[in-house]
Design an enzyme around this catalytic site. Structure first.
Site, PDB file in Angstrom:
ATOM      1  N   LYS A  95       0.843  -1.194   0.000  1.00  0.00           N
ATOM      2  CA  LYS A  95       0.000   0.000   0.000  1.00  0.00           C
ATOM      3  C   LYS A  95       0.886   1.254   0.000  1.00  0.00           C
ATOM      4  O   LYS A  95       2.111   1.152   0.032  1.00  0.00           O
ATOM      5  CB  LYS A  95      -0.928   0.004   1.210  1.00  0.00           C
ATOM      6  CG  LYS A  95      -1.584  -1.333   1.521  1.00  0.00           C
ATOM      7  CD  LYS A  95      -2.458  -1.910   0.420  1.00  0.00           C
ATOM      8  CE  LYS A  95      -3.103  -3.198   0.910  1.00  0.00           C
ATOM      9  NZ  LYS A  95      -3.736  -4.010  -0.112  1.00  0.00           N
ATOM     10  N   ILE A  96       0.259   2.428   0.066  1.00  0.00           N
ATOM     11  CA  ILE A  96       1.044   3.655  -0.127  1.00  0.00           C
ATOM     12  C   ILE A  96       1.923   3.986   1.068  1.00  0.00           C
ATOM     13  O   ILE A  96       3.056   4.403   0.917  1.00  0.00           O
ATOM     14  CB  ILE A  96       0.109   4.824  -0.499  1.00  0.00           C
ATOM     15  CG1 ILE A  96      -0.456   4.548  -1.902  1.00  0.00           C
ATOM     16  CG2 ILE A  96       0.835   6.169  -0.432  1.00  0.00           C
ATOM     17  CD1 ILE A  96      -1.428   5.563  -2.408  1.00  0.00           C
TER      18      ILE A  96
END
Ligand SMILES: *Cc1c(COP(=O)(O)O)cnc(C)c1O
Length: 386
Positions: free
Chosen positions: A191-192
């Site tokens: 994920k980011i």
């Protein structure tokens, strides 16, 4: 080394977390503090996360999967209930429903956004439906006004799987306020922002937040920190069957540092994604992401969909890119075709989900991706044979 050599010699990955000295220092400080599991750093991370999003309460847990499980439990979902969710998602979305003894009922997606289709969701509502679990897939917010309307009309709980959606916006507001009852985020390295493993639940409801804080820690009535700092003998109680879904203070220290650089991570991703879209819109054999006017994408993944002759040639195209040292990934999965969920629908149900799962390709996109590598991926897509 010339940039050309770097581009063509080293494999360009699909994603790579960005971890700097602040994260290292944070973990070191925690290790030296003597308090390593859920404690002051987790509390600080929760406060900073809530402040960033602009929501009332944030509860840290061990992953987004456990966040979803607790969110469903806190909403009263249990055996005999049905929860409508997309099949086009990572399998953890459906698994979280199975964990609480409920049944996932799979709705199809909208081919323009790859997000779950409100009309199809409404058509699947039965007397057993308890909740809708909406996914903001790969960081593009779903059509939440439509889901809020449906949830209110049928008296259903509305939970957001925001695993991929940190920094994404719906009608100008960050995802996580939340727009439903609860929103669940992931800090997996794909994920980011990452904490290695980790998750966060956001809510407006103080009682829900309190229940979640207990459930993640064996349903204990007092937290470790409170017991540890008590000046008098205190005795905790355990009023229901809880879980150990705690985040550690080491993970939280990484999360605090990641949150501090989140806006920069997001800006870079958006810039690279816009460049991809501009350059790849010229190709007739693929479709670039569509962003509805009510949304701001965070491009947790940049997915294109193959069309025409290219649609049947995904593996060849991915192989040609691999030979150029460019890693790609197949689209998100169709959960209803995996063994545990096959009875929930035939192989040819959910046509848009099946089509997208079969023809989507995720291209490399990450914060520290060099401009030269990005241009090399674009040039390669223009050059390969279809
Ligand atoms: C990654 C992901 C999850 C699971 O997150 P974990 O933190 O790895 O448990 C759930 N739902 C979606 C949509 C995801 O992309």
């Amino acid at each position: 080394m010339s940039t050309l050599l770097t581009s063509t010699c080293a494999m360009i990955p699909v994603a790579r977390p960005y971890i700097g000295v602040e994260e290292e220092q944070g973990v070191l400080d925690v290790l030296r503090s003597g308090w390593v599991t859920q404690g002051p750093r987790v509390a600080e991370f929760e406060e900073k996360f809530a402040a960033y999003i602009g929501c009332e309460f944030a509860v840290a847990v061990s992953s987004c999967t456990t966040a979803l499980q607790l969110a469903l439990l806190a909403c009263g979902v249990g055996p005999g209930d049905e929860v409508i969710c997309p099949s086009f998602s990572f399998i953890a979305t459906a698994n979280s429903i199975a964990y609480v003894g409920a049944k996932p009922v799979f709705a199809d997606i909208d081919l323009a956004t790859y997000n779950v289709n409100p009309t199809h969701v409404e058509a699947l509502i039965s007397s057993r439906t308890k909740a809708i679990l909406v996914v903001h897939q790969i960081g593009l917010p779903a059509d939440m006004r439509a889901f809020q309307y449906i949830a209110a009309k049928f008296g259903l709980k509305l939970i957001e799987d925001a695993a991929c959606a940190i920094g994404a916006k719906y009608e100008g507001e960050l995802i996580g306020k939340p727009l439903g009852d609860l929103a669940c985020f992931s800090f997996h390295p794909r994920k980011i922002m990452t904490t290695g493993e980790g998750g966060m639940i956001t809510t407006r409801d103080a009682h829900l937040a309190e229940r979640l804080r207990r459930l993640r820690q064996h349903a204990m009535s007092l937290s470790d920190v409170v017991r540890h700092s008590a000046k008098q003998i205190v005795t905790e109680t355990y009023d229901e069957v809880g879980f150990n879904f705690r985040m550690t203070d080491m993970q939280a220290a990484v999360g605090i540092a990641q949150l501090g650089r989140l806006d920069r991570l997001l800006d870079r991703r958006r810039l690279l994604a816009q460049r991809y879209t501009k350059a790849l819109d010229q190709l007739s054999w693929l479709i670039t992401p569509h962003v509805p006017p009510y949304c701001c994408h965070n491009y947790q993944s940049y997915m294109v969909r193959l069309v025409g002759d290219a649609a049947g040639k995904r593996d060849e195209i991915m192989q040609q890119l691999l030979e150029r040292n460019i890693s790609t990934r197949r689209a998100i999965m169709a959960t209803h075709r995996e063994l545990p969920y096959r009875s929930a629908g035939g192989d040819d149900s959910l046509p848009q989900t099946c089509l997208t799962a079969a023809t989507g390709i995720i291209l490399p996109l990450f914060y520290q991706m060099a401009d030269s590598d990005h241009n090399y991926v674009i040039d390669s897509l223009h050059e390969i044979h279809i």
